[in-house]
Enzyme design. Structure first.
Site, PDB file in Angstrom:
ATOM      1  CE  LYS A  77      -3.801   2.230   2.404  1.00 27.08           C
ATOM      2  NZ  LYS A  77      -4.731   2.170   3.416  1.00 27.08           N
ATOM      3  CB  SER A 157      -8.255   3.766   2.691  1.00 25.05           C
ATOM      4  OG  SER A 157      -7.310   3.275   3.747  1.00 25.05           O
ATOM      5  CB  SER A 181      -8.660   1.243   5.496  1.00 25.77           C
ATOM      6  OG  SER A 181      -9.149   2.640   5.630  1.00 25.77           O
TER       7      SER A 181
END
EC number: 6.3.5.7
Lengths: 491, 95
Positions: A77, A157, A181
């Site tokens: 990420k 997210s 998330s």
């Protein structure tokens, strides 16, 4: 079967048997990434680095010096700082930022021999539940409703992470979870994602959103695979003052699905008005699976559940307004000129931040401002204490808690964009455990009426990831979820 | 409680984000919407409740008073939009 369809555990097994090399495994994933660039899951691809690492991994293995994750290709990420590789947190304000240091979580993964495929798209500064707030464009979910061409969101997210793992563009990926998330995108993409107990994974070198809530965790396609990854990611780090100095168990050993005698709590307050029937159905089914496996199902009360989201939307913006003060156009990132220093700050931040980030910074600034601190921030921290106490009391009656992960399946791009609160409601089942710092996992449990994955969430006591993995494995064993995203059927 | 345009301007100033006068009404309505929703927290009886200050009950560790990281000026400045002779460059702040 293609190498990208292996589970992480199977890949480790084949690597150990020399049935496949790390280079072959990495090449297969790089090819899959090249084929599915339209998903926009990767912001940066690092194929040369990946192949170099894979070659080094094969050499280590040939010498009999293989490490726990040796040769496993992963996506990272874009919230994790990676030395020498652009890291943007999905924001324009960090465009071109190349860290001169490595986050602890990723350093732990490289220490254990993992291979980096690239950096994964995400909602800007991890603020969002759809990946629509990324400054680099939305990520597409590899799933589609049968018979429909509507592009769906992967959740957020950590949308790029979930989409990449579901589309076989990585064997696993890192994510971060502040209010859901990791868990919500895992549910939307039909994969597994776990947020460990706050303090398990070091926050050092992970770009901060809300420091009292932020926690890293892995995505993969099986419960056991996430257990293997989490073991490498976790561990005490003196560079993070909230890192917990506790031994890291070999969680893969807990993935045996034996829940006999365990008490599983079903929180009454999570049965919300207007909850879609399919969510209720998969939840009831999950409880039945656990009962069949020998667990005892008990009703529990978490009375302050309905206040968790408003509490979160005081605490998280307050912390974000403070954390994001560092983006000043002077030390790193985007700079927009101004006649004075103040103008330079104001212009840089106006140009660099997107709408949702600005909204949260401003809410945070307001609730922390003179005259409002007690009414909002202090009040929220008191309610947060009550939410945490609800869980403490509930865990006197049960060993783990079973809930749906999200109130719906993946929605189409562009939906829920007009009202920020409609978007916030995605996290209604995940936020309470975030506020209390508890471990939570999402496991794919079935399909919605329109053929999309639905996840079940298992919450555990602080630092009882072992219990969470045990229950998660039992759900996975019973669900036998083997549906494939539309994208892979076409290919 | 309702935020007006001048409060939005004040918050924007505190947050160091330029907000044009034309953007204020829209932002005011959005922020009011979210803050109005947060308002429901006032229903909760929190008399005598200690606010949460630490997620996990833990005491702050002390570390040995030793230099762990050497100051590396070049690394610190590597991402600066503008730097000269080992310093960040900003508009003139002192006349």
């Amino acid at each position: 079967m293609s190498a990208v369809d292996l589970t992480l555990a199977e890949a480790l097994d084949r690597l150990a048997k020399k049935d496949i090399s790390a280079v072959e495994l990495t090449e297969a994933h790089l090819e899959q990434m090249a084929q599915h660039r339209s998903l926009n899951a990767y912001l940066v691809e690092t194929p040369e680095r990946a192949l170099n690492e894979a070659r080094a991994s094969d050499e280590r293995r040939a010498k009999g010096a293989a490490k726990p994750l040796d040769g496993i290709p992963l996506g990272i990420k874009d919230l994790f700082c990676t030395k020498g590789v652009e890291t943007t947190a999905g924001s324009k304000i960090l465009e071109g930022f190349v860290p001169t240091y490595e986050s602890t979580v990723t350093a732990n993964l490289w220490r254990d021999g993992a291979v980096m495929l690239g950096k994964l798209n995400m909602d800007e500064f991890a603020m969002g539940s759809s990946n629509m707030t990324s400054a680099y464009g939305p990520v597409e979910n590899p799933w589609r409703r049968p018979g429909s061409n509507a592009k769906l969101v992967p959740g957020g997210s950590s949308g790029g992470s979930a989409s990449a793992v579901a589309a076989r563009m990585a064997l696993g990926a890192t994510g971060t979870d502040t209010g859901g998330s990791i868990r919500q995108p895992a549910a939307f993409c039909g994969i597994v994602g776990i947020k460990p107990t706050y303090g398990r994974c070091s926050r050092w070198g992970t770009i901060a959103f809300a420091s009292s809530l932020d926690q890293a965790g892995p995505f993969a396609r099986t419960v056991k695979d996430t257990a293997i990854l989490l073991r490498s990611m976790s561990g005490f780090d003196p560079k993070d003052s909230t890192s917990v100095d506790m031994p890291v168990p070999d969680w893969a050993k807990d993935c045996v699905g034996n829940v006999k005698g365990m008490r599983i709590g079903i929180p009454r307050q999570y049965r919300m008005d207007g909850m879609p029937a399919e969510i209720d159905r998969v939840w009831t089914q999950g409880a039945q699976w656990l009962r069949d496996a020998g667990a005892e199902i008990v009703e529990i009360d978490l009375p302050h559940t309905k206040y968790a989201l408003p509490t979160y939307y005081v605490v998280a913006p307050a912390e974000c307004s403070s954390n994001l003060a560092r983006y000043d156009g002077v030390r790193y990132g985007l700079r927009a000129e101004g006649a004075s220093l103040t103008e330079l700050y104001e212009n840089s931040r106006a140009e660099g931040f997107g709408a949702e980030v600005k909204r949260r910074i401003m809410i945070g600034t307001y609730v922390l401002s003179a005259g409002y601190y007690d009414a909002y921030y202090l009040k929220a921290q008191q309610v947060r204490a009550l939410i945490a106490r609800d869980f403490t009391l509930a865990f006197e009656k049960c060993d783990a808690i079973l809930t749906p992960t999200a109130p719906s399946s993946a929605f189409a791009m562009g939906e829920k964009m007009d009202d920020p609160i409609a978007m916030y409601l995605n996290d209604v089942f995940t936020v309470p455990a975030s506020l209390a710092g508890l471990p939570g996992i999402s496991v794919p449990a079935g399909l919605s009426d329109d053929g999309l994955p639905l996840g079940l969430q298992i919450l555990g006591k602080p630092f009882d990831e072992s219990g969470v993995f045990r229950v998660a494995q039992a759900i996975e064993d019973a669900a036998k979820f083997d549906a494939k995203p539309a994208l892979l059927k076409v290919a | 409680m309702s935020l007006d345009n001048s409060t939005v301007a004040k918050i924007a100033r505190l947050a160091r984000i330029r907000v044009g006068a034309d953007e204020q009404p829209h932002l005011a309505s959005e922020l009011n919407h979210v803050l109005g929703w947060i308002e429901q927290l006032s229903e909760v009886d929190t008399k005598g409740v200690e606010p949460m200050t630490s997620v996990a009950p833990m005491t702050q560790r002390l570390r040995p008073d030793q230099v762990a990281l050497e100051n590396d000026r070049d690394a610190v400045l590597a991402n600066a939009p503008e730097s000269v002779a080992g310093f960040y460059v900003v508009p003139k702040v002192v006349e």
